[in-house]
Scaffold this active site. Structure first.
Site, PDB file in Angstrom:
ATOM      1  N   CYS A  25       0.005   3.933   2.500  1.00 33.44           N
ATOM      2  CA  CYS A  25       0.300   3.578   3.893  1.00 33.44           C
ATOM      3  C   CYS A  25       1.800   3.646   4.156  1.00 33.44           C
ATOM      4  O   CYS A  25       2.249   4.233   5.134  1.00 33.44           O
ATOM      5  CB  CYS A  25      -0.182   2.162   4.193  1.00 33.44           C
ATOM      6  SG  CYS A  25      -1.828   1.817   3.565  1.00 33.44           S
ATOM      7  N   ASP A  26       2.575   3.002   3.304  1.00 33.66           N
ATOM      8  CA  ASP A  26       3.987   2.773   3.615  1.00 33.66           C
ATOM      9  C   ASP A  26       4.972   3.625   2.821  1.00 33.66           C
ATOM     10  O   ASP A  26       6.169   3.589   3.099  1.00 33.66           O
ATOM     11  CB  ASP A  26       4.313   1.283   3.401  1.00 33.66           C
ATOM     12  CG  ASP A  26       3.516   0.403   4.363  1.00 33.66           C
ATOM     13  OD1 ASP A  26       3.075   0.935   5.394  1.00 33.66           O
ATOM     14  OD2 ASP A  26       3.345  -0.796   4.084  1.00 33.66           O
ATOM     15  N   CYS A  49       0.833  -1.203   0.000  1.00 32.99           N
ATOM     16  CA  CYS A  49       0.000   0.000   0.000  1.00 32.99           C
ATOM     17  C   CYS A  49       0.870   1.256   0.000  1.00 32.99           C
ATOM     18  O   CYS A  49       1.431   1.611   1.032  1.00 32.99           O
ATOM     19  CB  CYS A  49      -0.902  -0.042   1.230  1.00 32.99           C
ATOM     20  SG  CYS A  49      -1.857   1.459   1.466  1.00 32.99           S
TER      21      CYS A  49
HETATM   22  P1  FAD Z   1     -10.606  -6.557   5.958  1.00 33.38           P
HETATM   23  O1  FAD Z   1      -9.698  -5.834   6.868  1.00 33.38           O
HETATM   24  O2  FAD Z   1     -10.033  -7.293   4.805  1.00 33.38           O
HETATM   25  O3  FAD Z   1     -11.484  -7.563   6.856  1.00 33.38           O
HETATM   26  C1  FAD Z   1     -12.295  -8.531   6.267  1.00 33.38           C
HETATM   27  C2  FAD Z   1     -12.940  -9.388   7.337  1.00 33.38           C
HETATM   28  O4  FAD Z   1     -13.844 -10.310   6.725  1.00 33.38           O
HETATM   29  C3  FAD Z   1     -11.986 -10.264   8.140  1.00 33.38           C
HETATM   30  O5  FAD Z   1     -12.458 -10.347   9.465  1.00 33.38           O
HETATM   31  C4  FAD Z   1     -12.082 -11.626   7.447  1.00 33.38           C
HETATM   32  O6  FAD Z   1     -11.725 -12.709   8.292  1.00 33.38           O
HETATM   33  C5  FAD Z   1     -13.563 -11.646   7.138  1.00 33.38           C
HETATM   34  N1  FAD Z   1     -13.990 -12.533   6.056  1.00 33.38           N
HETATM   35  C6  FAD Z   1     -13.536 -12.632   4.780  1.00 33.38           C
HETATM   36  N2  FAD Z   1     -14.247 -13.547   4.086  1.00 33.38           N
HETATM   37  C7  FAD Z   1     -15.190 -14.027   4.936  1.00 33.38           C
HETATM   38  C8  FAD Z   1     -16.247 -14.966   4.824  1.00 33.38           C
HETATM   39  N3  FAD Z   1     -16.519 -15.621   3.686  1.00 33.38           N
HETATM   40  N4  FAD Z   1     -17.011 -15.217   5.907  1.00 33.38           N
HETATM   41  C9  FAD Z   1     -16.793 -14.575   7.089  1.00 33.38           C
HETATM   42  N5  FAD Z   1     -15.815 -13.663   7.247  1.00 33.38           N
HETATM   43  C10 FAD Z   1     -15.025 -13.384   6.190  1.00 33.38           C
HETATM   44  N6  FAD Z   1      -4.816   0.904   5.496  1.00 33.38           N
HETATM   45  C11 FAD Z   1      -4.557   2.073   6.128  1.00 33.38           C
HETATM   46  O7  FAD Z   1      -5.445   2.927   6.220  1.00 33.38           O
HETATM   47  N7  FAD Z   1      -3.326   2.301   6.688  1.00 33.38           N
HETATM   48  C12 FAD Z   1      -2.312   1.403   6.653  1.00 33.38           C
HETATM   49  O8  FAD Z   1      -1.202   1.663   7.159  1.00 33.38           O
HETATM   50  C13 FAD Z   1      -2.563   0.162   5.995  1.00 33.38           C
HETATM   51  N8  FAD Z   1      -1.582  -0.755   5.877  1.00 33.38           N
HETATM   52  C14 FAD Z   1      -1.871  -1.970   5.308  1.00 33.38           C
HETATM   53  C15 FAD Z   1      -0.865  -2.938   5.295  1.00 33.38           C
HETATM   54  C16 FAD Z   1      -1.120  -4.193   4.785  1.00 33.38           C
HETATM   55  C17 FAD Z   1      -0.034  -5.236   4.812  1.00 33.38           C
HETATM   56  C18 FAD Z   1      -2.411  -4.476   4.242  1.00 33.38           C
HETATM   57  C19 FAD Z   1      -2.710  -5.850   3.707  1.00 33.38           C
HETATM   58  C20 FAD Z   1      -3.399  -3.502   4.221  1.00 33.38           C
HETATM   59  C21 FAD Z   1      -3.141  -2.236   4.748  1.00 33.38           C
HETATM   60  N9  FAD Z   1      -4.104  -1.231   4.768  1.00 33.38           N
HETATM   61  C22 FAD Z   1      -3.849  -0.050   5.415  1.00 33.38           C
HETATM   62  C23 FAD Z   1      -5.445  -1.431   4.167  1.00 33.38           C
HETATM   63  C24 FAD Z   1      -6.482  -1.747   5.244  1.00 33.38           C
HETATM   64  O9  FAD Z   1      -5.992  -2.780   6.065  1.00 33.38           O
HETATM   65  C25 FAD Z   1      -7.810  -2.136   4.591  1.00 33.38           C
HETATM   66  O10 FAD Z   1      -8.270  -1.088   3.762  1.00 33.38           O
HETATM   67  C26 FAD Z   1      -8.881  -2.416   5.651  1.00 33.38           C
HETATM   68  O11 FAD Z   1      -8.461  -3.421   6.548  1.00 33.38           O
HETATM   69  C27 FAD Z   1     -10.193  -2.858   4.989  1.00 33.38           C
HETATM   70  O12 FAD Z   1     -11.108  -3.190   5.972  1.00 33.38           O
HETATM   71  P2  FAD Z   1     -12.333  -4.182   5.706  1.00 33.38           P
HETATM   72  O13 FAD Z   1     -13.034  -4.260   7.020  1.00 33.38           O
HETATM   73  O14 FAD Z   1     -13.077  -3.729   4.520  1.00 33.38           O
HETATM   74  O15 FAD Z   1     -11.695  -5.582   5.300  1.00 33.38           O
END
Ligand code: FAD
Length: 308
Positions: free
Chosen positions: A136-137, A133
């Site tokens: 982010c980084d 990202c």
């Molecule tokens: P996610 O965080 O992907 O959560 C999805 C959830 O759904 C999880 O609990 C998972 O277990 C669950 N799930 C998936 N499929 C199923 C299913 N079929 N049934 C039940 N549960 C399921 N963003 C920033 O703002 N700042 C940062 O510094 C940053 N750094 C990052 C670094 C890394 C390495 C990564 C990978 C991402 C980073 N991001 C950062 C991006 C940020 O993490 C995401 O935008 C954010 O987490 C998205 O949130 P979400 O709740 O939509 O999904």
């Protein structure tokens, strides 16, 4: 029967659950793994009002905040199908273990995952130079040399973005030409600290045990191997929404993202979506949380308009 059921326990799902529970409605949250992508993140410096934190620390606060309310948390459960039951008018969420949960409204917040290069060293150096990202980084690599893997729109956007922060950016594209829009390619070509290499197959991430020090790639046109000395590698070969289980039942974009309206509504009445799994742009924690709140309020508005 729930009034409101969230599928997903990342920032979007946690925000949705808190907003719903604060309305005093019967709220459940089912998640494969609570925390989502944040659990895999080291430093977080763009979560506004918190200068710096770490992923696991933010996940612990998220969980503590959700548990402060009367939310039925079902971790370790994967949803396998979401369908409207025309007989009951409820939304049925089937789980991989065979159970079926029913709810009047559902918020899908299953997030996304970055496509990986799948080369030796990538996992070992994730968060130690291997990043996904740029928003982010990027600042962690100020004044250093980095590579961007992938020459599509996200790769070239990342290269242009990073070029303003780092010393030098090398873009490595596997194909014989970049797939990004012309306007982005022209912009990248105009910047003196971006080098673009096509026909490049990344083969290994190398490091000193603590941090990335270089990357090796093969020039597919000559077969020659090369090594690039650098401090960071931004992998930009695709962000894949966790929506496979919804295919055929809910309207998705051709990239598999759930299509949502301004209140998070989807093509199924009573089903809302939020966060990285949707077609809204810019995948960030703060944005996912905001959209989780929107989807919860959208679902609540829907709920109070239903005949009892
Ligand atoms: P996610 O965080 O992907 O959560 C999805 C959830 O759904 C999880 O609990 C998972 O277990 C669950 N799930 C998936 N499929 C199923 C299913 N079929 N049934 C039940 N549960 C399921 N963003 C920033 O703002 N700042 C940062 O510094 C940053 N750094 C990052 C670094 C890394 C390495 C990564 C990978 C991402 C980073 N991001 C950062 C991006 C940020 O993490 C995401 O935008 C954010 O987490 C998205 O949130 P979400 O709740 O939509 O999904």
């Amino acid at each position: 029967v729930y009034d409101f059921l969230v599928v997903g326990g990342g920032p979007a799902g946690a925000a949705a659950a808190i907003y719903a529970a604060r309305k005093g409605i019967n709220t459940g949250l089912v998640a494969d793994q609570f925390g989502g992508q944040v659990s895999d993140t080291l430093a977080i410096e763009n979560f506004i009002s918190v200068k710096a934190t770490q992923g696991p620390k933010l996940v612990a606060s998220l969980e503590e905040h959700v548990r402060d309310y009367d939310v039925d948390i079902m971790s370790g459960n994967k949803a396998s199908q979401v369908k409207r039951n025309e007989e009951t008018g409820l939304i049925d969420v089937s789980l991989a273990n065979g159970a079926v949960l029913s709810s009047k409204t559902v918020v899908l917040a299953t997030g996304a995952r970055w496509r990986e290069m799948d080369v030796p060293g990538e996992h070992e150096y994730r968060g130690k130079g291997v990043a996904y990202c740029p928003h982010c980084d990027g600042p962690l690599f100020k004044g250093k040399r980095v590579a961007v893997i992938g020459g599509g729109n996200s790769g070239i956007e990342a290269a242009i973005d990073l070029a303003g922060l780092v010393e030098h950016v090398t873009v490595l594209e596997f194909a014989d030409r970049l797939r990004a829009d012309d306007v982005l390619v022209r912009k990248a070509n105009s910047l003196s600290n971006i080098t673009i290499i096509t026909h490049a197959q990344t083969t290994e991430v190398l490091g000193d045990g603590k941090r990335v020090t270089s990357l090796s790639y093969t020039d597919r046109s000559t077969g020659e191997n090369h090594e690039l000395a650098l401090a960071g590698i931004f992998v930009q070969i695709g962000l894949m929404p966790n929506s496979e289980f919804l295919q055929g039942d809910i309207e998705l974009t051709n990239r598999g993202e759930i299509i949502v309206g301004s209140r998070g509504e989807t093509s199924i009445a009573g089903v809302f979506a939020a966060g990285d799994v949707t077609d809204s742009p810019y995948k960030q924690i703060i944005i996912a949380m905001g959209s989780g709140a929107t989807a919860a309020l959208g679902a609540f508005d829907y709920l109070i308009r239903q005949d009892v």
